[in-house]
Design a protein around this motif. Structure first.
Motif, PDB file in Angstrom:
ATOM      1  N   HIS A  77       0.914  -1.278   0.115  1.00  9.36           N
ATOM      2  CA  HIS A  77       0.158  -0.070   0.084  1.00  9.36           C
ATOM      3  C   HIS A  77       0.867   1.261  -0.233  1.00  9.36           C
ATOM      4  O   HIS A  77       0.444   2.279  -0.544  1.00  9.36           O
ATOM      5  CB  HIS A  77      -0.949  -0.107   1.143  1.00  9.36           C
ATOM      6  CG  HIS A  77      -1.951  -1.242   1.222  1.00  9.36           C
ATOM      7  ND1 HIS A  77      -2.834  -1.384   0.284  1.00  9.36           N
ATOM      8  CD2 HIS A  77      -1.979  -2.089   2.377  1.00  9.36           C
ATOM      9  CE1 HIS A  77      -3.340  -2.680   0.712  1.00  9.36           C
ATOM     10  NE2 HIS A  77      -2.983  -2.910   1.678  1.00  9.36           N
ATOM     11  N   ILE A  78       2.215   1.143   0.573  1.00  9.73           N
ATOM     12  CA  ILE A  78       2.674   2.394   0.785  1.00  9.73           C
ATOM     13  C   ILE A  78       4.140   2.580   0.273  1.00  9.73           C
ATOM     14  O   ILE A  78       4.603   3.444   0.485  1.00  9.73           O
ATOM     15  CB  ILE A  78       2.875   2.843   2.349  1.00  9.73           C
ATOM     16  CG1 ILE A  78       3.393   1.712   3.249  1.00  9.73           C
ATOM     17  CG2 ILE A  78       1.423   3.044   2.933  1.00  9.73           C
ATOM     18  CD1 ILE A  78       3.654   2.272   4.568  1.00  9.73           C
ATOM     19  N   ASP A  79       4.797   1.536  -0.230  1.00 11.03           N
ATOM     20  CA  ASP A  79       6.051   1.388  -0.659  1.00 11.03           C
ATOM     21  C   ASP A  79       5.884   1.293  -2.123  1.00 11.03           C
ATOM     22  O   ASP A  79       5.884   0.173  -2.892  1.00 11.03           O
ATOM     23  CB  ASP A  79       6.668   0.225   0.077  1.00 11.03           C
ATOM     24  CG  ASP A  79       8.301   0.282  -0.216  1.00 11.03           C
ATOM     25  OD1 ASP A  79       8.842   0.823  -1.266  1.00 11.03           O
ATOM     26  OD2 ASP A  79       9.031  -0.362   0.665  1.00 11.03           O
ATOM     27  N   HIS A  80       6.580   2.228  -2.764  1.00 13.68           N
ATOM     28  CA  HIS A  80       6.468   2.389  -4.063  1.00 13.68           C
ATOM     29  C   HIS A  80       7.427   1.402  -4.902  1.00 13.68           C
ATOM     30  O   HIS A  80       7.246   0.682  -5.935  1.00 13.68           O
ATOM     31  CB  HIS A  80       6.665   3.590  -4.907  1.00 13.68           C
ATOM     32  CG  HIS A  80       5.503   4.513  -4.586  1.00 13.68           C
ATOM     33  ND1 HIS A  80       4.743   4.792  -5.873  1.00 13.68           N
ATOM     34  CD2 HIS A  80       4.868   5.312  -3.835  1.00 13.68           C
ATOM     35  CE1 HIS A  80       3.358   5.632  -5.238  1.00 13.68           C
ATOM     36  NE2 HIS A  80       3.897   5.862  -4.172  1.00 13.68           N
ATOM     37  N   GLU A  81       8.797   1.359  -4.256  1.00 16.17           N
ATOM     38  CA  GLU A  81       9.713   0.251  -4.470  1.00 16.17           C
ATOM     39  C   GLU A  81       9.126  -1.027  -4.625  1.00 16.17           C
ATOM     40  O   GLU A  81       9.424  -1.800  -5.374  1.00 16.17           O
ATOM     41  CB  GLU A  81      11.138   0.554  -3.957  1.00 16.17           C
ATOM     42  CG  GLU A  81      11.624   1.905  -4.278  1.00 16.17           C
ATOM     43  CD  GLU A  81      12.111   1.855  -5.858  1.00 16.17           C
ATOM     44  OE1 GLU A  81      12.640   0.933  -6.419  1.00 16.17           O
ATOM     45  OE2 GLU A  81      11.680   2.989  -6.238  1.00 16.17           O
ATOM     46  N   THR A 121       5.578  -6.207  -7.483  1.00 17.06           N
ATOM     47  CA  THR A 121       4.271  -6.889  -7.502  1.00 17.06           C
ATOM     48  C   THR A 121       3.612  -7.186  -8.877  1.00 17.06           C
ATOM     49  O   THR A 121       4.017  -6.456  -9.803  1.00 17.06           O
ATOM     50  CB  THR A 121       3.286  -6.301  -6.211  1.00 17.06           C
ATOM     51  OG1 THR A 121       2.660  -5.169  -6.973  1.00 17.06           O
ATOM     52  CG2 THR A 121       4.189  -6.061  -5.130  1.00 17.06           C
ATOM     53  N   PRO A 122       2.564  -7.832  -8.826  1.00 19.13           N
ATOM     54  CA  PRO A 122       1.841  -7.937 -10.097  1.00 19.13           C
ATOM     55  C   PRO A 122       1.228  -6.520 -10.486  1.00 19.13           C
ATOM     56  O   PRO A 122       0.821  -6.142 -11.689  1.00 19.13           O
ATOM     57  CB  PRO A 122       0.655  -8.869  -9.986  1.00 19.13           C
ATOM     58  CG  PRO A 122       1.438  -9.966  -8.800  1.00 19.13           C
ATOM     59  CD  PRO A 122       2.155  -9.064  -8.033  1.00 19.13           C
ATOM     60  N   PHE A 123       0.905  -5.670  -9.469  1.00 15.80           N
ATOM     61  CA  PHE A 123       0.272  -4.507  -9.770  1.00 15.80           C
ATOM     62  C   PHE A 123       1.299  -3.393 -10.007  1.00 15.80           C
ATOM     63  O   PHE A 123       0.709  -2.540 -10.576  1.00 15.80           O
ATOM     64  CB  PHE A 123      -0.355  -4.059  -8.396  1.00 15.80           C
ATOM     65  CG  PHE A 123      -1.435  -5.281  -7.992  1.00 15.80           C
ATOM     66  CD1 PHE A 123      -2.649  -5.552  -8.543  1.00 15.80           C
ATOM     67  CD2 PHE A 123      -1.070  -5.802  -6.746  1.00 15.80           C
ATOM     68  CE1 PHE A 123      -3.357  -6.768  -8.046  1.00 15.80           C
ATOM     69  CE2 PHE A 123      -1.894  -6.711  -6.285  1.00 15.80           C
ATOM     70  CZ  PHE A 123      -3.146  -6.990  -6.850  1.00 15.80           C
ATOM     71  N   ARG A 124       2.367  -3.454  -9.865  1.00 18.08           N
ATOM     72  CA  ARG A 124       3.372  -2.545 -10.506  1.00 18.08           C
ATOM     73  C   ARG A 124       3.479  -1.354  -9.499  1.00 18.08           C
ATOM     74  O   ARG A 124       4.210  -0.642  -9.990  1.00 18.08           O
ATOM     75  CB  ARG A 124       3.559  -2.455 -11.982  1.00 18.08           C
ATOM     76  CG  ARG A 124       3.289  -3.649 -12.687  1.00 18.08           C
ATOM     77  CD  ARG A 124       4.396  -4.650 -12.904  1.00 18.08           C
ATOM     78  NE  ARG A 124       5.805  -4.001 -13.289  1.00 18.08           N
ATOM     79  CZ  ARG A 124       7.042  -4.376 -12.825  1.00 18.08           C
ATOM     80  NH1 ARG A 124       7.103  -5.275 -11.910  1.00 18.08           N
ATOM     81  NH2 ARG A 124       7.913  -3.804 -13.373  1.00 18.08           N
ATOM     82  N   ARG A 125       2.434  -0.948  -8.835  1.00 13.86           N
ATOM     83  CA  ARG A 125       2.300   0.166  -7.883  1.00 13.86           C
ATOM     84  C   ARG A 125       1.491  -0.144  -6.677  1.00 13.86           C
ATOM     85  O   ARG A 125       0.846  -0.981  -6.779  1.00 13.86           O
ATOM     86  CB  ARG A 125       1.789   1.569  -8.969  1.00 13.86           C
ATOM     87  CG  ARG A 125       0.430   1.076  -9.465  1.00 13.86           C
ATOM     88  CD  ARG A 125       0.094   2.161 -10.426  1.00 13.86           C
ATOM     89  NE  ARG A 125      -1.044   1.428 -11.158  1.00 13.86           N
ATOM     90  CZ  ARG A 125      -2.247   2.135 -11.524  1.00 13.86           C
ATOM     91  NH1 ARG A 125      -2.118   3.516 -11.412  1.00 13.86           N
ATOM     92  NH2 ARG A 125      -3.119   1.677 -12.380  1.00 13.86           N
ATOM     93  N   PRO A 126       1.479   0.919  -5.924  1.00 16.45           N
ATOM     94  CA  PRO A 126       0.877   0.690  -4.643  1.00 16.45           C
ATOM     95  C   PRO A 126      -0.622   0.472  -4.876  1.00 16.45           C
ATOM     96  O   PRO A 126      -1.282   1.219  -5.612  1.00 16.45           O
ATOM     97  CB  PRO A 126       1.094   1.775  -3.874  1.00 16.45           C
ATOM     98  CG  PRO A 126       2.326   2.329  -4.258  1.00 16.45           C
ATOM     99  CD  PRO A 126       2.419   1.984  -5.790  1.00 16.45           C
ATOM    100  N   ILE A 127      -1.574  -0.337  -4.048  1.00 15.03           N
ATOM    101  CA  ILE A 127      -2.889  -0.253  -4.276  1.00 15.03           C
ATOM    102  C   ILE A 127      -3.610   0.153  -3.117  1.00 15.03           C
ATOM    103  O   ILE A 127      -2.878   0.024  -2.045  1.00 15.03           O
ATOM    104  CB  ILE A 127      -3.364  -1.649  -4.542  1.00 15.03           C
ATOM    105  CG1 ILE A 127      -2.702  -2.819  -3.285  1.00 15.03           C
ATOM    106  CG2 ILE A 127      -2.725  -2.496  -5.884  1.00 15.03           C
ATOM    107  CD1 ILE A 127      -3.521  -4.166  -3.407  1.00 15.03           C
ATOM    108  N   ALA A 128      -4.550   0.581  -3.244  1.00 11.20           N
ATOM    109  CA  ALA A 128      -5.482   1.307  -1.866  1.00 11.20           C
ATOM    110  C   ALA A 128      -5.828  -0.019  -1.093  1.00 11.20           C
ATOM    111  O   ALA A 128      -5.969  -0.992  -1.456  1.00 11.20           O
ATOM    112  CB  ALA A 128      -6.528   1.955  -2.359  1.00 11.20           C
ATOM    113  N   HIS A 129      -5.917   0.184   0.233  1.00 11.32           N
ATOM    114  CA  HIS A 129      -6.161  -0.626   1.103  1.00 11.32           C
ATOM    115  C   HIS A 129      -7.888  -1.269   0.754  1.00 11.32           C
ATOM    116  O   HIS A 129      -8.599  -0.488   0.493  1.00 11.32           O
ATOM    117  CB  HIS A 129      -6.522  -0.327   2.616  1.00 11.32           C
ATOM    118  CG  HIS A 129      -5.161   0.361   3.105  1.00 11.32           C
ATOM    119  ND1 HIS A 129      -4.451   1.371   2.717  1.00 11.32           N
ATOM    120  CD2 HIS A 129      -4.151  -0.382   4.095  1.00 11.32           C
ATOM    121  CE1 HIS A 129      -3.261   1.658   3.405  1.00 11.32           C
ATOM    122  NE2 HIS A 129      -3.164   0.289   4.128  1.00 11.32           N
TER     123      HIS A 129
END
Length: 169
Positions: free
Chosen positions: A45-49, A54-62
């Protein structure tokens, strides 16, 4: 906020009625605030690196953050005289929500049950959270307790503009 004449009673709802809320864009600030409020600092959710791997490639919302935002959207869609949220019957998290996504809440009356000798009623609502692409990201059913219209007793004076108990004015 108190209830107004625009807020519907349990009696005003019919099974099958549907509403769509306004849109609400989820921001990175929403995600960070939810992490702080809930204590959920999972790096997804909070760590861009971390999220890049991950499969999402960017943070996701909770998921529960999105659920909470949709709960707010549903408060006035429709505006009802809610006494309490009683339970979540079931809930499915289907797709990720990212900062910048705009969500809406689609609501439908599934069931109604009178309670409290006609003073209250339970409503089962279908809630679907839909993103800007029209895809359902979360859905399920929640149960709320609503006020019923005040009962009119035989012999009580009738309020102005209300029909009398026997159907005459």
């Amino acid at each position: 906020m108190s209830f107004s004449s625009h807020h519907l009673y349990f009696d005003d709802l019919e099974v099958g009625q549907e509403w769509d809320s306004i849109g609400r864009t989820v921001t990175e600030t929403d995600i960070v605030n939810f992490a702080g409020f809930s204590g959920d600092f999972n790096p997804i959710h909070i760590d861009h690196e971390f999220a890049r791997g991950t499969p999402f490639r960017r943070p996701i919302a909770h998921g529960f953050g999105v659920f909470s935002i949709a709960s707010g959207l549903g408060v006035m869609t429709p505006p009802v005289r809610t006494i309490a949220l009683l339970r979540v019957r079931f809930w499915n998290f289907l797709l990720p929500v990212f900062a910048g996504d705009t969500i809406r809440c689609h609501t439908r009356v599934v069931e109604k049950t009178v309670k409290g000798r006609g003073k209250r009623g339970e409503v089962v609502w279908y809630r679907g959270i839909v993103n800007q692409d029209g895809k359902t990201v979360q859905e399920g059913e929640v149960v709320t307790l609503l006020e019923c219209r005040p009962l009119v007793r035989v012999g009580d004076p009738v309020a102005v503009g209300e029909p009398s108990a026997n159907g005459t004015d």
